[in-house]
Write a protein that holds these residues in place. Structure first.
Motif, short mmCIF file in Angstrom:
data_model
loop_
_atom_site.label_atom_id
_atom_site.label_comp_id
_atom_site.label_asym_id
_atom_site.label_seq_id
_atom_site.Cartn_x
_atom_site.Cartn_y
_atom_site.Cartn_z
N ALA A 286 0.77 -1.13 -0.03
CA ALA A 286 -0.06 -0.18 0.02
C ALA A 286 1.00 1.24 -0.05
O ALA A 286 0.30 2.32 -0.10
CB ALA A 286 -0.81 -0.16 1.09
N GLY A 287 2.24 1.32 0.20
CA GLY A 287 2.79 2.24 0.13
C GLY A 287 4.29 2.08 -0.42
O GLY A 287 4.63 1.06 -1.08
N ARG A 288 5.18 2.92 0.23
CA ARG A 288 6.64 2.71 -0.39
C ARG A 288 7.49 2.94 1.13
O ARG A 288 7.37 3.76 2.06
CB ARG A 288 7.19 3.87 -1.38
N THR A 289 8.78 2.28 0.80
CA THR A 289 9.84 2.40 1.93
C THR A 289 10.69 3.53 1.55
O THR A 289 10.52 4.02 0.18
CB THR A 289 10.58 1.20 2.16
N LEU A 290 11.46 4.18 2.32
CA LEU A 290 12.49 5.16 2.06
C LEU A 290 13.19 4.74 1.02
O LEU A 290 13.58 5.54 -0.06
CB LEU A 290 13.16 5.67 3.14
N PRO A 291 13.87 3.49 1.15
CA PRO A 291 14.74 3.06 -0.16
C PRO A 291 14.15 3.16 -1.39
O PRO A 291 14.50 3.52 -2.33
CB PRO A 291 15.31 1.78 0.33
N GLN A 292 12.76 2.67 -1.63
CA GLN A 292 12.09 2.79 -2.61
C GLN A 292 11.90 4.09 -3.42
O GLN A 292 12.18 4.42 -4.47
CB GLN A 292 10.69 2.12 -2.55
N LEU A 293 11.58 5.18 -2.27
CA LEU A 293 11.50 6.59 -2.78
C LEU A 293 12.67 7.11 -3.14
O LEU A 293 12.65 7.90 -4.18
CB LEU A 293 10.86 7.20 -1.73
N VAL A 294 13.93 6.66 -2.53
CA VAL A 294 15.04 7.18 -2.94
C VAL A 294 15.43 6.69 -4.34
O VAL A 294 16.00 7.47 -5.41
CB VAL A 294 16.40 6.90 -2.01
N ALA A 295 15.10 5.28 -4.57
CA ALA A 295 15.48 5.03 -5.85
C ALA A 295 14.52 5.54 -6.96
O ALA A 295 14.92 5.96 -8.04
CB ALA A 295 15.11 3.42 -6.17
N ALA A 296 13.29 5.72 -6.54
CA ALA A 296 12.41 6.34 -7.62
C ALA A 296 12.77 7.85 -8.07
O ALA A 296 12.84 8.03 -9.26
CB ALA A 296 10.95 6.45 -7.07
N VAL A 297 13.14 8.69 -6.96
CA VAL A 297 13.53 9.99 -7.21
C VAL A 297 15.05 9.96 -7.97
O VAL A 297 15.27 10.57 -8.82
CB VAL A 297 13.74 10.60 -6.05
N ARG A 298 15.77 8.92 -7.54
CA ARG A 298 17.03 8.89 -8.64
C ARG A 298 16.69 8.81 -10.00
O ARG A 298 17.41 9.20 -10.86
CB ARG A 298 18.13 7.83 -7.90
N THR A 299 15.82 7.80 -10.46
CA THR A 299 15.46 7.42 -11.52
C THR A 299 14.95 8.66 -12.32
O THR A 299 15.41 9.18 -13.36
CB THR A 299 14.71 6.51 -11.74
N ALA A 300 14.25 9.42 -11.74
CA ALA A 300 13.48 10.57 -12.09
C ALA A 300 14.58 11.65 -12.42
O ALA A 300 14.53 12.65 -13.30
CB ALA A 300 12.41 11.28 -11.33
N ALA A 301 15.49 11.83 -11.38
CA ALA A 301 16.63 12.70 -11.70
C ALA A 301 17.34 12.57 -12.70
O ALA A 301 18.11 13.42 -13.41
CB ALA A 301 17.43 12.88 -10.46
N GLY A 302 17.61 11.43 -13.41
CA GLY A 302 18.44 11.41 -14.62
C GLY A 302 19.95 11.73 -14.29
O GLY A 302 20.29 11.39 -13.64
N GLY A 303 20.35 12.46 -15.26
CA GLY A 303 21.67 13.29 -15.09
C GLY A 303 22.03 14.16 -13.79
O GLY A 303 23.23 14.30 -13.94
N HIS A 304 21.03 14.48 -13.29
CA HIS A 304 21.22 15.19 -12.05
C HIS A 304 21.21 14.44 -10.85
O HIS A 304 21.30 14.82 -9.66
CB HIS A 304 20.17 16.14 -11.81
N ALA A 305 21.45 13.18 -10.81
CA ALA A 305 21.57 12.19 -9.68
C ALA A 305 22.75 12.34 -9.04
O ALA A 305 22.69 12.18 -7.83
CB ALA A 305 21.51 10.65 -10.29
N VAL A 306 23.96 12.85 -9.67
CA VAL A 306 25.14 13.16 -8.87
C VAL A 306 24.86 14.22 -7.59
O VAL A 306 25.20 14.20 -6.64
CB VAL A 306 26.25 13.55 -9.74
N ALA A 307 24.30 15.59 -8.16
CA ALA A 307 23.91 16.47 -7.29
C ALA A 307 22.85 15.94 -6.22
O ALA A 307 23.08 16.34 -5.06
CB ALA A 307 23.22 17.55 -7.98
#
Length: 304
Positions: free
Chosen positions: A196-217
Motif C-alpha cells: 500500500a505504500g513505499r519504503t524510504l529506499p524505494q522512494l530514494v530509488a524512484a527519485v534517483r531514476t527521475a533525476a536522470g543526469g542530475h543524480a550526482v547532485a
C-alpha cells in the motif's frame, strides 16, 4: 554541557543531547586529522580571540560509551603521550574502529523528514524539471530553508501524527530571507503494508531514476541528509500520505518563535542559544503556493 579535562594542551568535552553529538575541543595543530572517509566522525577548526581551536565530533546515537571512549583516547594521546593531533585521532580510530564504522539508520523522525522532502522533490522533478528541482533542494547543503526559489522559500515539515504537529528547530528556522515569502509545507504520513505504500529506499530509488543526469547532485544532498545506500535494509517501514499536504504562510499570524519575537519578551535573549518547539497547525488557515508548485498541496483551507 561542557566538561573540562585536566592537562595540557587544554581539552574539554561538549555534550549536545538534542543532536546526539559529543565533541572534543582542543588546541588546533597541523596537520589536520583525516576524517573525511569515517562514519560518525567529523573535524572542524576555528579561531576565538586569536586562539586556534580544533573540534572532533562523534555522532553518539546507539553507542555513547564507544564515542566517549574514542574521544577520551584522543585526549590521553595528546595530553599524556604528547602525540600530534592527527596521530592521536588515527590511534583512537584504530582502537575504536567499531564507533566510526558502525552502521546506524536514521531515527524515525529523520526518516520521515527525509521521506517528506523527497515526496516534494519527486513532484518538483515532474513539475519543473530535474535540474531546477534538485537545485532548489537546498536544505541538506546548509541553506536557511529546505527548498529555495526566487519567489518563495519552503520549509518542509513531516509528521506521522493525526494532527499537523511539527517540531521547529531553532529560532532561525522560520525567519524569511529578505523580502522573499516563506511557507511551511505540512506533510502527514501513515504506516501501511508493503503493497500500500513505499519504503524510504524505494522512494530514494524512484527519485534517483527521475533525476536522470542530475543524480550526482541529488546523491550529494542525500548523503548530507544522512542517507547511506548500504543501510537501505534498515528502513523496512512502508509509508504513504495520510492527507493531502498543506502549505501555511509564515507571516504575522504564524506561531513562530524568531529572534525578534523572543527579544521582545525575554531579557538577555541573545543568551538563548538553542530552542525547539512544537506547533499544531491543524486549525490554521492554509495558503496556495506559486502556480507551478501548487499541484502538491490541497486547495482547501484548514477547518476552523
Amino acid at each position: 554541557m561542557e566538561i573540562p579535562i585536566a592537562g595540557e594542551p587544554p581539552c574539554s568535552l561538549q555534550l549536545n543531547a538534542r543532536n546526539h553529538v559529543i565533541t572534543l575541543v582542543t588546541t588546533y595543530q597541523r596537520p589536520e586529522p583525516d576524517t573525511a572517509r569515517l562514519m560518525n566522525l567529523s573535524f572542524d577548526a576555528w579561531t576565538v580571540d586569536n586562539d586556534e581551536l580544533a573540534a572532533i565530533s562523534v555522532n553518539v546515537e546507539g553507542n555513547i560509551h564507544g564515542a566517549y571512549g574514542l574521544l577520551a583516547t584522543i585526549a590521553d594521546e595528546i595530553q599524556v603521550n604528547h602525540a600530534p593531533l592527527a596521530v592521536a585521532v588515527d590511534t583512537a580510530v584504530t582502537r575504536h574502529r567499531d564507533v566510526v564504522a558502525a552502521r546506524g539508520a536514521l531515527d524515525v523522525n529523520r526518516e520521515i523528514g527525509l521521506f517528506g522532502e523527497l515526496l516534494f522533490l519527486d513532484f518538483l522533478i515532474h513539475a519543473i524539471g530535474a535540474g531546477p528541482a534538485v537545485d532548489a533542494w537546498m536544505g541538506p547543503i546548509s541553506e536557511e530553508h529546505d527548498f529555495v526559489f526566487d519567489d518563495v522559500h519552503i520549509e518542509v515539515k513531516t509528521t506521522s501524527t493525526e494532527r499537523r504537529r511539527h517540531v521547529i528547530n531553532g529560532l532561525g528556522q522560520l525567519v524569511p530571507v529578505g523580502d522573499t515569502a516563506l511557507s511551511l509545507l505540512s506533510v502527514q504520513l501513515t504506516r501501511v503494508t508493503a503493497t500500500a505504500g513505499r519504503t524510504l529506499p524505494q522512494l530514494v530509488a524512484a527519485v534517483r531514476t527521475a533525476a536522470g543526469g542530475h543524480a550526482v547532485a541529488l546523491d550529494h544532498r542525500l548523503e548530507s541528509s544522512g542517507w547511506l545506500d548500504e543501510d537501505a535494509e534498515l528502513y523496512p517501514t512502508s509509508w504513504r500520505l495520510r492527507t493531502v499536504p498543506m502549505a501555511f504562510p509564515v507571516g504575522v499570524d504564524f506561531p513562530a518563535l524568531t529572534p525578534d519575537a523572543v527579544a521582545r519578551v525575554v531579557p538577555n535573549s541573545a543568551l538563548v542559544v538553542d530552542v525547539s518547539y512544537m506547533v499544531d497547525l491543524t486549525t490554521l488557515p492554509s495558503c496556495s503556493l506559486p502556480e507551478r508548485l501548487n499541484g502538491f498541496v490541497t486547495k482547501e483551507e484548514s477547518p476552523e
